[in-house]
Scaffold this motif. Structure first.
Motif, short mmCIF file in Angstrom:
data_model
loop_
_atom_site.label_atom_id
_atom_site.label_comp_id
_atom_site.label_asym_id
_atom_site.label_seq_id
_atom_site.Cartn_x
_atom_site.Cartn_y
_atom_site.Cartn_z
N GLY A 1 0.79 -1.23 0.00
CA GLY A 1 0.00 0.00 0.00
C GLY A 1 0.82 1.27 0.00
N GLY A 2 2.14 1.15 0.14
CA GLY A 2 2.98 2.34 0.12
C GLY A 2 3.21 2.91 1.50
N SER A 3 4.17 3.85 1.57
CA SER A 3 4.61 4.32 2.88
C SER A 3 3.59 5.24 3.54
CB SER A 3 5.96 5.03 2.74
OG SER A 3 5.85 6.00 1.72
N SER A 4 2.63 5.77 2.77
CA SER A 4 1.66 6.66 3.41
C SER A 4 0.63 5.89 4.24
CB SER A 4 0.94 7.51 2.36
OG SER A 4 0.28 6.66 1.46
N THR A 5 0.75 4.57 4.30
CA THR A 5 -0.17 3.79 5.13
C THR A 5 0.21 3.88 6.60
OG1 THR A 5 1.24 1.88 4.77
CG2 THR A 5 -0.72 2.05 3.37
N GLY A 6 1.45 4.27 6.90
CA GLY A 6 1.93 4.23 8.29
C GLY A 6 2.51 2.87 8.65
N ARG A 7 2.42 1.95 7.70
CA ARG A 7 2.95 0.61 7.96
C ARG A 7 4.26 0.42 7.20
NH1 ARG A 7 -1.69 -3.65 7.07
NH2 ARG A 7 -0.05 -5.02 7.88
N SER A 8 4.93 -0.70 7.45
CA SER A 8 6.20 -0.95 6.77
C SER A 8 6.42 -2.46 6.71
CB SER A 8 7.35 -0.31 7.54
OG SER A 8 7.41 -0.84 8.85
N ASP A 9 7.09 -2.89 5.65
CA ASP A 9 7.44 -4.31 5.55
C ASP A 9 8.35 -4.73 6.70
OD1 ASP A 9 5.97 -4.63 3.23
OD2 ASP A 9 7.67 -4.34 1.89
N VAL A 10 9.30 -3.85 7.08
CA VAL A 10 10.22 -4.25 8.15
C VAL A 10 9.44 -4.64 9.41
CG1 VAL A 10 12.33 -3.05 7.40
CG2 VAL A 10 10.70 -1.84 8.82
N SER A 11 8.44 -3.84 9.78
CA SER A 11 7.68 -4.14 11.00
C SER A 11 6.92 -5.45 10.86
CB SER A 11 6.68 -3.02 11.30
OG SER A 11 7.33 -1.79 11.37
N ASP A 12 6.29 -5.63 9.69
CA ASP A 12 5.54 -6.88 9.48
C ASP A 12 6.45 -8.09 9.57
OD1 ASP A 12 3.10 -5.69 9.11
OD2 ASP A 12 2.93 -6.13 6.97
N TRP A 13 7.63 -7.99 8.97
CA TRP A 13 8.52 -9.15 8.92
C TRP A 13 9.02 -9.53 10.32
CZ3 TRP A 13 12.27 -8.27 4.13
CH2 TRP A 13 11.49 -8.14 2.96
N THR B 1 10.63 6.95 16.02
CA THR B 1 11.44 6.49 14.88
C THR B 1 11.06 5.04 14.58
OG1 THR B 1 13.13 5.99 16.53
CG2 THR B 1 13.42 8.02 15.26
N PHE B 2 9.87 4.87 14.02
CA PHE B 2 9.23 3.54 13.98
C PHE B 2 9.68 2.65 12.84
CE2 PHE B 2 6.51 5.28 10.77
CZ PHE B 2 6.33 6.60 11.14
N VAL B 3 10.55 3.15 11.95
CA VAL B 3 11.13 2.22 10.97
C VAL B 3 12.63 2.16 11.16
CG1 VAL B 3 9.27 2.37 9.27
CG2 VAL B 3 11.23 3.95 9.11
N THR B 4 13.10 2.57 12.33
CA THR B 4 14.53 2.54 12.62
C THR B 4 14.76 1.82 13.94
OG1 THR B 4 14.67 4.72 11.63
CG2 THR B 4 16.59 3.99 12.87
N PHE B 5 15.75 0.95 13.94
CA PHE B 5 16.17 0.33 15.20
C PHE B 5 16.97 1.36 15.99
CE2 PHE B 5 19.11 -1.63 18.01
CZ PHE B 5 18.43 -2.70 18.55
N ASP B 6 16.50 1.73 17.16
CA ASP B 6 17.27 2.61 18.05
C ASP B 6 16.65 2.50 19.44
OD1 ASP B 6 14.95 4.15 18.09
OD2 ASP B 6 15.67 5.54 16.58
N ASN B 7 17.26 3.13 20.41
CA ASN B 7 16.74 2.97 21.78
C ASN B 7 15.70 4.03 22.15
OD1 ASN B 7 18.56 5.06 21.99
ND2 ASN B 7 19.39 4.43 23.99
N ASN B 8 15.13 4.69 21.13
CA ASN B 8 14.08 5.68 21.45
C ASN B 8 12.87 5.04 22.14
OD1 ASN B 8 15.53 7.78 20.48
ND2 ASN B 8 14.50 7.89 18.49
N GLY C 1 11.64 -5.51 19.81
CA GLY C 1 10.67 -5.64 18.72
C GLY C 1 9.90 -4.36 18.50
N HIS C 2 9.52 -3.72 19.60
CA HIS C 2 8.66 -2.54 19.48
C HIS C 2 9.44 -1.26 19.22
CE1 HIS C 2 4.96 -4.65 21.53
NE2 HIS C 2 5.30 -5.19 20.38
N THR C 3 10.73 -1.36 18.88
CA THR C 3 11.40 -0.19 18.29
C THR C 3 10.94 -0.01 16.84
OG1 THR C 3 13.53 0.87 17.83
CG2 THR C 3 13.51 -1.49 17.72
N PHE C 4 10.22 -1.00 16.33
CA PHE C 4 9.63 -0.93 14.98
C PHE C 4 8.10 -0.95 15.08
CE2 PHE C 4 13.77 -2.89 14.07
CZ PHE C 4 14.18 -2.16 12.96
N GLY C 5 7.44 -0.22 14.18
CA GLY C 5 6.01 -0.39 13.96
C GLY C 5 5.12 0.21 15.02
N GLY C 6 3.90 -0.32 15.07
CA GLY C 6 2.91 0.22 16.00
C GLY C 6 1.65 -0.62 15.99
N VAL C 7 0.59 -0.05 16.50
CA VAL C 7 -0.70 -0.75 16.61
C VAL C 7 -1.67 -0.12 15.61
CG1 VAL C 7 -2.58 -1.37 18.17
CG2 VAL C 7 -0.24 -1.18 19.07
#
Ligand code: HEM
Length: 503
Positions: free
Chosen positions: A36-48, A206-213, A173-179
């Protein structure tokens, strides 16, 4: 390991050259979302990453069932309340097609998640292969946000993780994605945001980046994590989990990005290596410094010579420098030969590494000589895998008399395999990769029949068959003393001559 080793070679390639398989293309940039593209708020990285966790989370350390085994591919598992959302189906449909006889679907799901973590800011992860795909769904066992802390602690214990591990793994895990609103309408609101059309309330900024945020925002009180500050306290599972040791673990993550990264590298590797009892994983597969690839042998129609070509991959070569590479090879007649390899470019492999490719010239070898072993001299230094060299098989090769009937369909052809006369196979066959009815990779075989050899005193005997089917690439197989052998590097039939004009 020592090359060649077909399964390890295949796993090494898939793990370390994600550009080649196309995996990287699905997560670059890291907010890329295929359906659906990046404007969905979702990402393949989070799903995977979430899919890998849900595949593993059925594990039971006591009875040894469940774990990373690709059981998440079954519709029955995906239909469970604990696996709500379409992220699993998205992941499965993007990834499992990469499974082969050497790379199980569970290995593919593992590599997909690893590549996602590593290429979006995360640490490099130790990869073992050899997972085995489940034949049926596992028992349920994925934690859900409305459950209480005790059930989460016991669910993680059942999976083989302590309470401290649990805090870490959830944060990692939750450094990526959301609900997503659609999946959890009672926990997160509809956002009406054109840049977040699926209304995903993200776990950190920073939901598509691995970091300690995920930890710094939690500790500083600025977090918007919907499982910490969600309006529905029942589903605030991250809040209960993160606070379960008085915030000690989260504080340590907030204090040190390196500590977070190292802890996650360890926990993710343990998560991926949680497999059903009895599954034997391979050694940790690190990239081979020098790896022959795409070796091609073709016996001339008169049977007297072999055309040989190939490539050699150099891992992380010295920057801005073309190396001088000579290939030395042993044959059965003349001893040792050599040729200079030709640099054919340097390319990135993932975001951390580079590979340099060198091509052999097209060599014409006497059939009687062939090639048995090779070594490389790189800027004057001998590279021979610690003395054993790179063993080469030239006993089952394609014959140039193979051809395709272009007037019908490119996939119909007369395929001929040359078998060195020192081998005495009972069967020779073409192998085509296919899938069984539960998506597991299988090999379909097409038997060839022995035909008259091309020369009076042949070095190679020919086996031949006309094959009509929809397939486009084959490997070569044979059965010798009841044991099946295979020669790798599938050959695309498009490379063969037209049968018109060939006798
Ligand atoms: C008690 C344990 C856990 C609970 C209750 C939990 C709960 C959730 C929930 C409710 C979502 C939202 C899913 C959706 O909207 O479709 C989610 C997303 C996610 N979870 Fe967890 N989770 C847990 C542990 C983990 C672990 C251990 C990992 C990985 C190591 C993980 C990785 C993810 C990722 C990457 C997402 C984002 C998915 C996306 O944005 O598409 N979770 N989790």
């Amino acid at each position: 390991y020592i090359w060649p080793e077909p399964q390890l070679d295949a796993l090494e390639l898939f793990r370390w050259e994600p550009d080649k398989s196309g995996l990287l293309g699905l997560i670059q940039p890291c907010n890329f979302f295929l359906p659906g593209g990046s404007s969905t708020g979702r990402s393949d990285v989070s799903d995977w990453i979430r899919t890998a966790y849900h595949d593993m989370a059925t594990h039971n350390v006591t009875d040894g069932t469940g774990g990373m085994d690709a059981s998440i591919r079954f519709a029955e598992e995906q239909a469970r309340p604990e696996d709500v959302g379409d992220g699993f189906q998205n992941t499965v449909s993007s990834l499992i097609k990469h499974a082969t006889r050497y790379i199980s679907m569970a290995d593919v799901l593992t590599v997909g998640a690893m590549v996602a973590i590593e290429n979006c800011g995360g640490p490099e992860l130790a990869f073992r292969g050899g997972r085995i795909d489940a034949v049926a769904p596992n028992k349920p066992g994925v934690p859900e946000p409305q459950q209480d802390l005790d059930s989460h602690i016991s669910a993680f214990a059942r999976q083989g993780f302590t309470k401290t591990d649990m805090i870490g793994l959830v944060a990692c895990g939750h450094t990526f994605g959301g609900v997503q609103h659609a999946a959890f309408p009672d926990s997160v609101p509809e956002l009406n945001d054109p840049n977040n059309t699926q209304s995903v309330s993200h776990f950190d900024s920073t939901f598509v980046t691995f970091d300690n945020n995920i930890a710094t925002e939690y500790i500083s009180g600025t977090t918007k994590n919907p499982l910490v500050v969600g309006l529905n306290d029942t589903t605030n599972s991250d809040k209960r989990i993160f606070a379960s040791d008085g915030n000690a673990t989260m504080q340590s993550f907030a204090k040190s990005a390196d500590h977070f990264s190292l802890t996650c590298a360890d926990l993710f590797a343990r998560m991926f290596n949680t497999v059903p009892r009895g599954v034997q994983l391979t050694e940790v597969i690190t990239p081979l410094p020098i790896k022959p690839d795409n070796l091609k042998f073709d016996l001339a129609i008169d049977g007297k010579t072999i055309d040989f070509s190939g490539q050699v991959r150099f891992w992380d070569p010295p920057a801005n420098k073309t190396q001088k590479v000579r290939m030395l090879w042993d044959d059965r007649v003349n001893g040792t030969n050599n040729a200079t390899l030709i640099s054919s470019g340097v390319s990135p492999s993932g975001v951390r590494h580079t590979v340099a490719w060198y091509d052999t010239p097209l060599l014409t070898l006497q059939s009687s000589a062939g090639i048995t072993n090779m070594r490389f001299v790189v800027d004057g230094k001998l590279e021979d895998q610690g003395g054993v060299g790179f063993a080469i098989q030239d006993d089952l090769i394609w014959s140039k008399s193979s051809c395709v009937y272009t007037n019908t369909s490119i996939t119909s052809g007369r395929f001929e395999i040359a078998v060195r006369n020192t081998l005495n196979p009972t069967r020779v066959f073409l192998e085509q990769a296919s899938k069984d009815n539960i998506s597991r990779p299988i090999i379909v075989e097409f038997d060839l029949a022995r035909v008259s050899p091309p020369a009076a005193k042949p070095v190679y005997n020919l086996w031949s068959a006309i094959v009509n089917n929809t397939f486009t690439a084959f490997t070569i197989g044979a059965e010798i003393d009841g044991v099946k052998v295979t020669r790798n590097d599938p050959r695309s039939v498009e490379g063969f001559a037209s049968c018109t004009g060939l006798s």
